[in-house]
Motif scaffolding. Structure first.
Motif, PDB file in Angstrom:
ATOM      1  N   TYR A   1       0.825  -1.268  -0.037  1.00 42.02           N
ATOM      2  CA  TYR A   1       0.025  -0.078  -0.023  1.00 42.02           C
ATOM      3  C   TYR A   1       0.760   1.087   0.123  1.00 42.02           C
ATOM      4  O   TYR A   1       1.830   1.398   0.702  1.00 42.02           O
ATOM      5  N   TYR A   2       0.375   2.225  -0.762  1.00 42.47           N
ATOM      6  CA  TYR A   2       1.014   3.678  -0.668  1.00 42.47           C
ATOM      7  C   TYR A   2      -0.022   4.541  -0.656  1.00 42.47           C
ATOM      8  O   TYR A   2      -1.317   4.564  -1.231  1.00 42.47           O
ATOM      9  N   GLY A   3       0.161   5.931  -0.220  1.00 38.49           N
ATOM     10  CA  GLY A   3      -0.773   6.811  -0.193  1.00 38.49           C
ATOM     11  C   GLY A   3      -0.499   7.480  -1.469  1.00 38.49           C
ATOM     12  O   GLY A   3       0.038   7.394  -2.175  1.00 38.49           O
ATOM     13  N   ASP A   4      -1.348   8.743  -1.638  1.00 38.56           N
ATOM     14  CA  ASP A   4      -1.428   9.493  -2.824  1.00 38.56           C
ATOM     15  C   ASP A   4      -1.242  10.761  -2.588  1.00 38.56           C
ATOM     16  O   ASP A   4      -1.494  11.256  -1.074  1.00 38.56           O
ATOM     17  N   ALA A   5      -0.762  11.758  -3.376  1.00 38.49           N
ATOM     18  CA  ALA A   5      -0.746  12.982  -3.222  1.00 38.49           C
ATOM     19  C   ALA A   5      -2.191  13.603  -2.758  1.00 38.49           C
ATOM     20  O   ALA A   5      -2.213  14.739  -1.984  1.00 38.49           O
ATOM     21  N   ASP A   6      -3.254  13.051  -3.217  1.00 33.07           N
ATOM     22  CA  ASP A   6      -4.566  13.282  -2.869  1.00 33.07           C
ATOM     23  C   ASP A   6      -4.942  12.541  -1.809  1.00 33.07           C
ATOM     24  O   ASP A   6      -4.864  11.156  -1.771  1.00 33.07           O
ATOM     25  N   PHE A   7      -5.076  13.012  -0.298  1.00 29.39           N
ATOM     26  CA  PHE A   7      -5.299  12.316   0.570  1.00 29.39           C
ATOM     27  C   PHE A   7      -6.282  11.340   0.852  1.00 29.39           C
ATOM     28  O   PHE A   7      -6.455  10.277   1.388  1.00 29.39           O
ATOM     29  N   THR A   8      -7.452  11.664  -0.188  1.00 32.67           N
ATOM     30  CA  THR A   8      -8.661  10.783  -0.161  1.00 32.67           C
ATOM     31  C   THR A   8      -8.380   9.437  -1.120  1.00 32.67           C
ATOM     32  O   THR A   8      -9.332   8.797  -1.314  1.00 32.67           O
ATOM     33  N   LYS A   9      -7.260   9.410  -1.627  1.00 34.63           N
ATOM     34  CA  LYS A   9      -6.996   8.224  -2.342  1.00 34.63           C
ATOM     35  C   LYS A   9      -5.890   7.368  -1.876  1.00 34.63           C
ATOM     36  O   LYS A   9      -5.103   7.897  -1.076  1.00 34.63           O
ATOM     37  N   PHE A  10      -5.701   5.966  -2.432  1.00 39.59           N
ATOM     38  CA  PHE A  10      -4.466   5.076  -1.962  1.00 39.59           C
ATOM     39  C   PHE A  10      -4.270   4.134  -3.010  1.00 39.59           C
ATOM     40  O   PHE A  10      -5.079   4.087  -4.120  1.00 39.59           O
ATOM     41  N   TRP A  11      -3.133   3.792  -3.194  1.00 36.06           N
ATOM     42  CA  TRP A  11      -2.547   2.766  -4.308  1.00 36.06           C
ATOM     43  C   TRP A  11      -2.538   1.526  -3.410  1.00 36.06           C
ATOM     44  O   TRP A  11      -1.826   1.171  -2.469  1.00 36.06           O
ATOM     45  N   GLU A  12      -2.752   0.373  -4.019  1.00 36.52           N
ATOM     46  CA  GLU A  12      -2.387  -1.032  -3.718  1.00 36.52           C
ATOM     47  C   GLU A  12      -1.926  -1.871  -4.826  1.00 36.52           C
ATOM     48  O   GLU A  12      -2.248  -1.750  -5.978  1.00 36.52           O
ATOM     49  N   CYS A  13      -0.747  -2.204  -4.499  1.00 38.87           N
ATOM     50  CA  CYS A  13       0.095  -3.131  -5.242  1.00 38.87           C
ATOM     51  C   CYS A  13      -0.014  -4.602  -5.492  1.00 38.87           C
ATOM     52  O   CYS A  13      -0.483  -5.080  -4.490  1.00 38.87           O
ATOM     53  N   SER A  14      -0.273  -4.998  -6.676  1.00 44.33           N
ATOM     54  CA  SER A  14      -0.162  -6.329  -6.910  1.00 44.33           C
ATOM     55  C   SER A  14       0.329  -6.851  -7.980  1.00 44.33           C
ATOM     56  O   SER A  14       0.382  -6.373  -9.372  1.00 44.33           O
ATOM     57  N   ASN A  15       1.275  -7.856  -7.936  1.00 43.76           N
ATOM     58  CA  ASN A  15       2.071  -8.302  -9.151  1.00 43.76           C
ATOM     59  C   ASN A  15       2.739  -6.957  -9.899  1.00 43.76           C
ATOM     60  O   ASN A  15       2.828  -6.975 -11.102  1.00 43.76           O
ATOM     61  N   GLY A  16       3.311  -6.221  -9.104  1.00 44.75           N
ATOM     62  CA  GLY A  16       4.020  -5.124  -9.501  1.00 44.75           C
ATOM     63  C   GLY A  16       3.539  -4.165 -10.065  1.00 44.75           C
ATOM     64  O   GLY A  16       3.897  -3.051 -10.555  1.00 44.75           O
ATOM     65  N   ILE A  17       2.165  -3.857 -10.218  1.00 40.49           N
ATOM     66  CA  ILE A  17       1.200  -2.977 -10.626  1.00 40.49           C
ATOM     67  C   ILE A  17       0.349  -2.311  -9.407  1.00 40.49           C
ATOM     68  O   ILE A  17      -0.200  -3.135  -8.633  1.00 40.49           O
ATOM     69  N   ALA A  18       0.358  -0.926  -9.412  1.00 39.24           N
ATOM     70  CA  ALA A  18      -0.301  -0.139  -8.353  1.00 39.24           C
ATOM     71  C   ALA A  18      -1.623   0.164  -9.019  1.00 39.24           C
ATOM     72  O   ALA A  18      -1.746   0.778 -10.163  1.00 39.24           O
ATOM     73  N   TYR A  19      -2.829  -0.165  -8.231  1.00 39.44           N
ATOM     74  CA  TYR A  19      -4.066   0.304  -8.488  1.00 39.44           C
ATOM     75  C   TYR A  19      -4.544   1.365  -7.666  1.00 39.44           C
ATOM     76  O   TYR A  19      -4.302   1.206  -6.364  1.00 39.44           O
ATOM     77  N   ARG A  20      -5.179   2.532  -8.050  1.00 35.53           N
ATOM     78  CA  ARG A  20      -5.631   3.554  -7.407  1.00 35.53           C
ATOM     79  C   ARG A  20      -7.114   3.342  -6.949  1.00 35.53           C
ATOM     80  O   ARG A  20      -7.891   3.093  -7.588  1.00 35.53           O
ATOM     81  N   PHE A  21      -7.239   3.651  -5.538  1.00 38.25           N
ATOM     82  CA  PHE A  21      -8.516   3.640  -4.904  1.00 38.25           C
ATOM     83  C   PHE A  21      -8.949   4.850  -4.356  1.00 38.25           C
ATOM     84  O   PHE A  21      -8.197   5.537  -3.958  1.00 38.25           O
ATOM     85  N   ASP A  22     -10.294   5.036  -4.072  1.00 31.05           N
ATOM     86  CA  ASP A  22     -10.773   6.138  -3.296  1.00 31.05           C
ATOM     87  C   ASP A  22     -11.317   5.601  -2.001  1.00 31.05           C
ATOM     88  O   ASP A  22     -11.925   4.524  -1.816  1.00 31.05           O
ATOM     89  N   CYS A  23     -10.919   6.382  -0.906  1.00 30.99           N
ATOM     90  CA  CYS A  23     -11.498   6.197   0.462  1.00 30.99           C
ATOM     91  C   CYS A  23     -12.659   6.734   0.330  1.00 30.99           C
ATOM     92  O   CYS A  23     -13.322   7.495  -0.588  1.00 30.99           O
ATOM     93  N   PRO A  24     -13.710   6.075   1.319  1.00 32.05           N
ATOM     94  CA  PRO A  24     -15.141   6.610   1.298  1.00 32.05           C
ATOM     95  C   PRO A  24     -15.009   7.946   1.527  1.00 32.05           C
ATOM     96  O   PRO A  24     -14.362   8.697   2.088  1.00 32.05           O
ATOM     97  N   ALA A  25     -16.181   8.567   1.079  1.00 29.83           N
ATOM     98  CA  ALA A  25     -16.319  10.187   1.379  1.00 29.83           C
ATOM     99  C   ALA A  25     -16.030  10.475   2.756  1.00 29.83           C
ATOM    100  O   ALA A  25     -16.444  10.027   3.642  1.00 29.83           O
ATOM    101  N   GLY A  26     -15.248  11.653   2.805  1.00 29.01           N
ATOM    102  CA  GLY A  26     -14.919  12.172   4.154  1.00 29.01           C
ATOM    103  C   GLY A  26     -13.930  11.643   4.747  1.00 29.01           C
ATOM    104  O   GLY A  26     -13.265  12.227   5.948  1.00 29.01           O
ATOM    105  N   LEU A  27     -13.147  10.569   4.348  1.00 30.74           N
ATOM    106  CA  LEU A  27     -12.090   9.853   5.136  1.00 30.74           C
ATOM    107  C   LEU A  27     -10.766  10.075   4.130  1.00 30.74           C
ATOM    108  O   LEU A  27     -10.777  10.354   3.214  1.00 30.74           O
ATOM    109  N   HIS A  28      -9.609   9.968   4.813  1.00 23.67           N
ATOM    110  CA  HIS A  28      -8.294  10.119   4.268  1.00 23.67           C
ATOM    111  C   HIS A  28      -7.505   8.707   4.444  1.00 23.67           C
ATOM    112  O   HIS A  28      -7.747   8.141   5.428  1.00 23.67           O
ATOM    113  N   TRP A  29      -6.690   8.288   3.474  1.00 20.50           N
ATOM    114  CA  TRP A  29      -5.762   7.369   3.719  1.00 20.50           C
ATOM    115  C   TRP A  29      -4.865   7.478   4.779  1.00 20.50           C
ATOM    116  O   TRP A  29      -4.117   8.605   4.800  1.00 20.50           O
ATOM    117  N   ASP A  30      -4.664   6.730   5.773  1.00 17.29           N
ATOM    118  CA  ASP A  30      -3.764   6.804   7.031  1.00 17.29           C
ATOM    119  C   ASP A  30      -2.474   5.874   6.597  1.00 17.29           C
ATOM    120  O   ASP A  30      -2.516   4.668   6.602  1.00 17.29           O
TER     121      ASP A  30
END
Length: 93
Positions: free
Chosen positions: A42-71
């Motif tokens: 897992y990695y954070g994003d410059a946009d605190f409401t998003k995060f990245w999850e890596c699988s097999n060398g590829i990072a996929y971007r996800f959104d946190c639910p509304a109002g939450l930030h990636w910890d």
């Protein structure tokens, strides 16, 4: 005769329904991906409401639910005032 045409109608509806998800999948937005920057899952994003999850060398971007930030410490979405964020600790665009 009526039973046959009802059965034919039902069969055509089933076949039409089976084709619909495939057509919808083509219209859905494709996930945003990049090469993973390192060995972590897992990695954070410059946009605190998003995060990245890596699988097999590829990072996929996800959104946190509304109002939450990636910890960055807990590796989950959290309330903004409780999310541990560090400047520069994100997946570079």
């Amino acid at each position: 005769m009526k039973k046959l045409s009802v059965a034919a109608t039902i069969a055509s509806l089933i076949l039409a329904g089976a084709a619909t998800p495939q057509a919808m999948a083509a219209d859905e937005p494709q996930p945003v991906t990049k090469e993973c920057p390192g060995p972590n899952q897992y990695y954070g994003d410059a946009d605190f409401t998003k995060f990245w999850e890596c699988s097999n060398g590829i990072a996929y971007r996800f959104d946190c639910p509304a109002g939450l930030h990636w910890d960055l410490t807990l590796l989950t979405c959290n309330y903004p005032e409780q999310a541990n964020r560090a400047e520069g600790d994100h997946l570079h665009n």
